[in-house]
Design an enzyme around this catalytic site. Structure first.
Site, PDB file in Angstrom:
ATOM      1  N   TRP A 199     -12.656 -44.271   4.098  1.00 30.51           N
ATOM      2  CA  TRP A 199     -12.039 -43.014   4.319  1.00 30.51           C
ATOM      3  C   TRP A 199     -12.334 -42.143   2.925  1.00 30.51           C
ATOM      4  CZ3 TRP A 199      -8.192 -40.373   1.356  1.00 30.51           C
ATOM      5  CH2 TRP A 199      -7.948 -39.304   1.952  1.00 30.51           C
ATOM      6  N   ASP A 366      -3.426 -27.335  13.612  1.00 25.94           N
ATOM      7  CA  ASP A 366      -3.678 -28.711  13.375  1.00 25.94           C
ATOM      8  C   ASP A 366      -2.249 -29.464  13.865  1.00 25.94           C
ATOM      9  OD1 ASP A 366      -4.364 -31.211  12.058  1.00 25.94           O
ATOM     10  OD2 ASP A 366      -6.386 -30.415  11.819  1.00 25.94           O
ATOM     11  N   ARG A 443       0.392 -45.086   9.664  1.00 21.44           N
ATOM     12  CA  ARG A 443       0.662 -43.807   9.855  1.00 21.44           C
ATOM     13  C   ARG A 443       1.712 -43.538  10.935  1.00 21.44           C
ATOM     14  NH1 ARG A 443      -2.033 -38.455  11.094  1.00 21.44           N
ATOM     15  NH2 ARG A 443      -2.010 -37.271   8.894  1.00 21.44           N
ATOM     16  N   LYS A 476      -9.393 -30.348  18.663  1.00 23.14           N
ATOM     17  CA  LYS A 476      -9.959 -31.491  17.535  1.00 23.14           C
ATOM     18  C   LYS A 476      -9.164 -32.662  18.025  1.00 23.14           C
ATOM     19  CE  LYS A 476      -9.225 -32.300  12.677  1.00 23.14           C
ATOM     20  NZ  LYS A 476      -8.622 -31.667  11.320  1.00 23.14           N
ATOM     21  N   TRP A 477     -10.217 -33.596  18.495  1.00 25.02           N
ATOM     22  CA  TRP A 477      -9.818 -34.804  18.958  1.00 25.02           C
ATOM     23  C   TRP A 477      -9.598 -35.939  17.916  1.00 25.02           C
ATOM     24  CZ3 TRP A 477      -9.239 -35.843  24.382  1.00 25.02           C
ATOM     25  CH2 TRP A 477      -9.178 -37.337  24.942  1.00 25.02           C
ATOM     26  N   ASP A 478      -8.699 -36.014  17.415  1.00 23.81           N
ATOM     27  CA  ASP A 478      -8.404 -36.876  16.304  1.00 23.81           C
ATOM     28  C   ASP A 478      -8.052 -38.471  16.699  1.00 23.81           C
ATOM     29  OD1 ASP A 478      -8.323 -37.820  13.438  1.00 23.81           O
ATOM     30  OD2 ASP A 478      -6.492 -36.238  13.228  1.00 23.81           O
ATOM     31  N   MET A 479      -8.136 -39.225  15.725  1.00 25.22           N
ATOM     32  CA  MET A 479      -7.726 -40.875  15.927  1.00 25.22           C
ATOM     33  C   MET A 479      -7.646 -41.445  14.426  1.00 25.22           C
ATOM     34  SD  MET A 479      -9.262 -44.147  16.085  1.00 25.22           S
ATOM     35  CE  MET A 479      -9.428 -45.477  17.179  1.00 25.22           C
ATOM     36  N   ASN A 480      -6.162 -41.790  14.419  1.00 28.06           N
ATOM     37  CA  ASN A 480      -5.833 -42.125  12.922  1.00 28.06           C
ATOM     38  C   ASN A 480      -5.515 -43.500  12.523  1.00 28.06           C
ATOM     39  OD1 ASN A 480      -6.222 -39.451  11.524  1.00 28.06           O
ATOM     40  ND2 ASN A 480      -4.510 -38.757  12.724  1.00 28.06           N
ATOM     41  N   CYS A 526     -12.958 -36.356  15.616  1.00 29.07           N
ATOM     42  CA  CYS A 526     -12.414 -36.508  14.329  1.00 29.07           C
ATOM     43  C   CYS A 526     -11.714 -38.030  14.438  1.00 29.07           C
ATOM     44  CB  CYS A 526     -11.305 -35.541  13.970  1.00 29.07           C
ATOM     45  SG  CYS A 526     -10.726 -35.888  12.409  1.00 29.07           S
ATOM     46  N   ASP A 548     -12.560 -36.183   5.632  1.00 32.51           N
ATOM     47  CA  ASP A 548     -11.085 -35.494   5.262  1.00 32.51           C
ATOM     48  C   ASP A 548     -11.450 -35.001   3.657  1.00 32.51           C
ATOM     49  OD1 ASP A 548      -9.683 -35.333   7.511  1.00 32.51           O
ATOM     50  OD2 ASP A 548      -8.596 -37.389   6.910  1.00 32.51           O
TER      51      ASP A 548
HETATM   52  C1  DGJ Z   1      -6.589 -36.693  10.050  1.00 34.40           C
HETATM   53  C2  DGJ Z   1      -7.526 -35.247   9.983  1.00 34.40           C
HETATM   54  O1  DGJ Z   1      -8.652 -35.979   9.578  1.00 34.40           O
HETATM   55  C3  DGJ Z   1      -7.022 -34.465   9.399  1.00 34.40           C
HETATM   56  O2  DGJ Z   1      -8.037 -33.365   9.215  1.00 34.40           O
HETATM   57  C4  DGJ Z   1      -5.790 -33.909  10.128  1.00 34.40           C
HETATM   58  O3  DGJ Z   1      -6.137 -33.374  11.181  1.00 34.40           O
HETATM   59  C5  DGJ Z   1      -4.910 -34.743  10.211  1.00 34.40           C
HETATM   60  N1  DGJ Z   1      -5.266 -36.090  10.805  1.00 34.40           N
HETATM   61  C6  DGJ Z   1      -3.659 -34.456  10.960  1.00 34.40           C
HETATM   62  O4  DGJ Z   1      -2.792 -35.450  10.826  1.00 34.40           O
END
Ligand code: DGJ
Length: 735
Positions: A199, A366, A443, A476-480, A526, A548
């Site tokens: 990351w 966001d 998270r 913005k399709w995020d996946m954390n 993302c 990021d």
């Molecule tokens: C992770 C993304 O990479 C960031 O840009 C942001 O959108 C955060 N998640 C938001 O929780």
């Protein structure tokens, strides 16, 4: 072009040629299929001599009882396990009787123009220069067909390959391992190049020498991952941007993968790419088939530069969503680093106004706009506006943003769910979980089990409703988070090892349905930055937030590595505030801007927090980028510096017609008492003249390529300099 050649010795050759490359497949008299050659263009002639037998001891049985004929000593197209080749197989199956040997022999072929769709999977789309060879291989004992589907894109000098397995036997069988491509090269003089990191440090180029044994990179994280991109290349150790041979594979897939190179005892190199075999198997019932995701295969004889040119052209023409391919991407301002979770409808409207004044064209809200989300602890999965925080309905906010003359975009993280959410309370069985084990959070989230079609249907309905209700131009399709404690309440026990791949198939179905239903919405991928930067995602999303890390210096190796395969418009690159939120560094705005101008420009800051001088400077940057945008986003990239000691980076973009050139030079750390650096430009027309904007000189392409640009004095750390060149004679075409 695909040509066949039947020889007197009963060999059948397939010459799969593009404008500059050829891959040769050879069926021998016994029906085995080999790859005697892959490299620069050659004519279709009898290459039987290449595989002439050289007896070498390997303590193996002979194939078909033929003395000294062992598959292990021959370059195979799709090596199986157990039958006189004990190197790493491309696949392995377990049959109902417990046996694991597969003996594939040629059973027919089909050549046709174009390329067929891969059911449920992303793929490099067919194009007028595409031609396909389907080579059917058959195991007579188990009644299994394995079809290798190889498409050549002649003008693009690229190949794609996928594999289809059909069980025509009388009982179910299991696929234990299945590569999408496997190539044997007849030497070991390669380095293994891969894009690795973590990351905030994604896509760093790593090169390591090969020696006898295995080297591999891969992912078991449920996403292609921050750690390794599903890209690998065998590269001549002396190769650089302009010289040397490169054999590259890029997996059109976003989940668990394995890329490997194995040097055997006879110094051959086996290069493979496919689904990661660990914790994977697939039950194939009688009559059923399985199709692998595909691999892009590229050969370059002029180093990494030519390889990238070919990837960029292929992805622009045939991979990216057609609605956005070839179109310039909007300059956006994203609210994340400007305000994180702390905003109101009013503050967002003000930020949108600032963005618009600076010249941005899209305002993205966001994380934090939905459920009752004020931090990471809740609401993911409840995709309903947080009216109390927004001070009204989302529509009111969107209208207010539109009044600022800027389009509106939204962040989503559809694949996850917060334990504190209505979705989780209603469907605790919908998350990935191993029976009897605690579901661990990362998270503050769980991963939804997309191997369950009901979960996918729910997401399709929910997001469709959102996109149909509100005028949203961008998602913005995020996946954390990655997968842990894998397990599905939906899949039967015998199919649990199918979950990770079924998850991807579910995700692809969701993305396919949504992008078809809402073709005007620009999707940006993302995954906590660059955790899923792969061509699989790029079939659906038109750009990717590649890290990021918004620190300009940190982004240099990230962008350099990502640019090996990705064209500039695909890479979201943002200018952020100082001190930088990831590194605390203070980097001058012009340097932050120069670095971010290597991709699709975005802003990730609150302009109101800047001085009026800095705001004016930023406005200038945005205006300059707009002018140069077609050259950056549709032009040709040449990387000039970066692979050496990592202190200097330089690159140039030339417009499609070659009439405009943007050159960027960055030096991270200033070195006192050094000589002036020179940048030898590439791709210019030697006899054309180029005028440097604001510099007062005109020089020939020959001079700029030979003697180069002089960088001049570097007086600071994080130094940046840019030149814009205009070809004086616009009538002539570039080389
Ligand atoms: C992770 C993304 O990479 C960031 O840009 C942001 O959108 C955060 N998640 C938001 O929780």
């Amino acid at each position: 072009m695909i040509q066949t050649l039947q020889t007197d010795s009963d060999n059948l050759f397939f010459f799969i040629s593009s404008c500059h490359t050829t891959l040769v497949v050879q069926k021998d008299p016994r029906g085995f299929v080999f790859v005697p050659y892959w490299g620069s263009l050659i004519p279709a002639v009898d290459l039987g001599y290449l595989l002439a037998e050289i007896p070498r001891a390997s303590y193996l049985a002979d194939a078909d009882g033929c003395k000294n004929f062992k598959l292990e000593q021959l370059p195979q197209l799709y090596p199986s396990y157990g039958y006189t080749d004990l190197r790493t197989p491309a696949f392995s199956f377990t049959y109902a009787d417990g046996s694991r040997t597969t003996d594939l022999r040629y059973a027919g072929h089909r050549i046709y123009r174009g390329k067929q769709k891969l059911p449920g999977l992303p793929m490099v789309r067919s194009s007028p220069d595409a031609e396909t060879l389907e080579l059917k291989l058959h195991d007579a004992l188990q009644q299994v067909d394995v079809t290798i589907v190889l498409t050549v894109f002649a003008e693009h000098d690229a190949l794609t390959q996928s594999v289809k397995v059909e069980n025509h036997g009388q009982a179910p069988m299991k696929i234990d391992k299945i590569c999408s491509a496997s190539i044997d090269l007849p030497d070991n003089r390669w380095e293994f190049l891969h894009l690795s990191g973590a990351w905030a440090r994604e896509s760093h180029i790593c090169r390591q020498p090969l020696s006898q044994g295995n080297v591999s990179v891969g992912s078991l994280r449920g996403a292609s991952s921050h750690a390794h991109n599903p890209f690998a290349a065998l590269i001549d150790p002396a190769a650089d941007e302009t010289h040397g041979e490169v054999y590259a594979m890029h997996f059109v897939y976003s989940g668990n993968f394995l890329a490997s190179a194995q040097v055997d005892m006879h110094q051959n190199t086996r290069f493979q790419m496919g689904l990661h075999p660990f914790d994977f198997d697939w039950t194939l019932e009688e009559g059923d088939s399985f199709v692998t995701p595909e691999v892009v295969l590229l050969y370059s004889e002029e180093g990494l530069g030519q390889m990238s040119d070919r990837f960029h052209a292929l992805y622009r023409d045939c991979l990216l969503p057609p609605n956005f391919a070839g179109k310039t991407r909007p300059i956006l301002l994203n609210s994340w680093e400007a305000s994180y979770f702390q905003f109101t409808g009013e503050s967002l409207t003000r930020l949108a106004g600032q963005a618009s004044n600076i010249g941005a064209e899209l305002f993205v809200v966001d994380d934090g706009w939905f459920g009752h989300r004020d931090d990471t602890t809740s609401s993911v999965g409840d995709w309903v506006p947080y009216q109390k925080k927004l001070g009204g309905d989302l529509n009111e906010l969107i209208q207010a943003v539109h009044r600022q003359e800027i389009a509106f975009g939204l962040w989503l993280e559809p694949e996850m769910v917060s334990p504190d959410s209505n979705l989780y309370r209603a469907h605790p069985d919908w998350v990935i979980q191993a029976p009897g084990r605690r579901v661990e959070k990362s998270r503050d989230e769980y991963v939804l089990d997309l191997s369950n079609p009901a979960v996918c249907d729910y997401l399709i309905d929910t997001i469709s409703h959102l996109l149909a209700t509100y005028p949203i131009s961008y998602i913005k399709w995020d996946m954390n988070r990655n997968f842990t404690n894998l397990g599905s309440t939906y899949l039967p026990a015998a199919c649990q090892k199918e979950q990770a791949h079924r998850y991807m198939l579910g995700l692809y179905r969701i993305l396919d349905t949504l992008t078809q239903a809402f073709p005007k919405v620009l999707f940006e991928g993302c995954a906590g930055g660059g955790g899923r930067t792969d061509p699989g995602m790029l079939y659906y999303v038109s750009q990717i937030w590649i890290s990021d890390d918004t620190d300009a210096l940190e982004r240099l190796p990230i962008q350099y590595g990502a640019s090996l395969t990705l064209p500039a418009e695909v890479m979201g690159c943002h200018i952020s505030a100082v001190p930088n939120h990831q590194t605390s560094r203070f980097i001058p705005l012009q340097t932050r801007a120069a670095v971010a101008m290597a991709g699709s420009l975005g802003l990730e800051m609150d302009p109101a927090a800047m001085s009026s001088e800095e705001r004016a400077e930023l406005e200038d940057v945005v205006a300059r980028y707009k002018k140069l945008r077609p050259t950056i986003q549709q032009g040709r990239l040449h990387r000039l510096k970066g692979l050496e000691d990592g202190n200097e980076y330089a690159w140039m973009f030339s417009s499609l017609d070659g009439a405009e050139v943007l050159v960027t030079y960055i030096q991270k750390r200033m070195c006192p008492n050094t000589i002036t650096r020179r940048l030898r430009l590439r791709g210019l027309k030697p006899d054309a003249l180029y005028r440097a904007e604001g510099e007062g000189w005109v020089r020939s392409g020959q001079e700029l390529a030979g003697a180069g640009l002089a960088v001049g004095r570097v007086l600071t750390d994080a130094f940046a300099r840019q030149w814009v060149l205009h070809r004086v004679d616009h009538s002539s075409k570039d080389d």
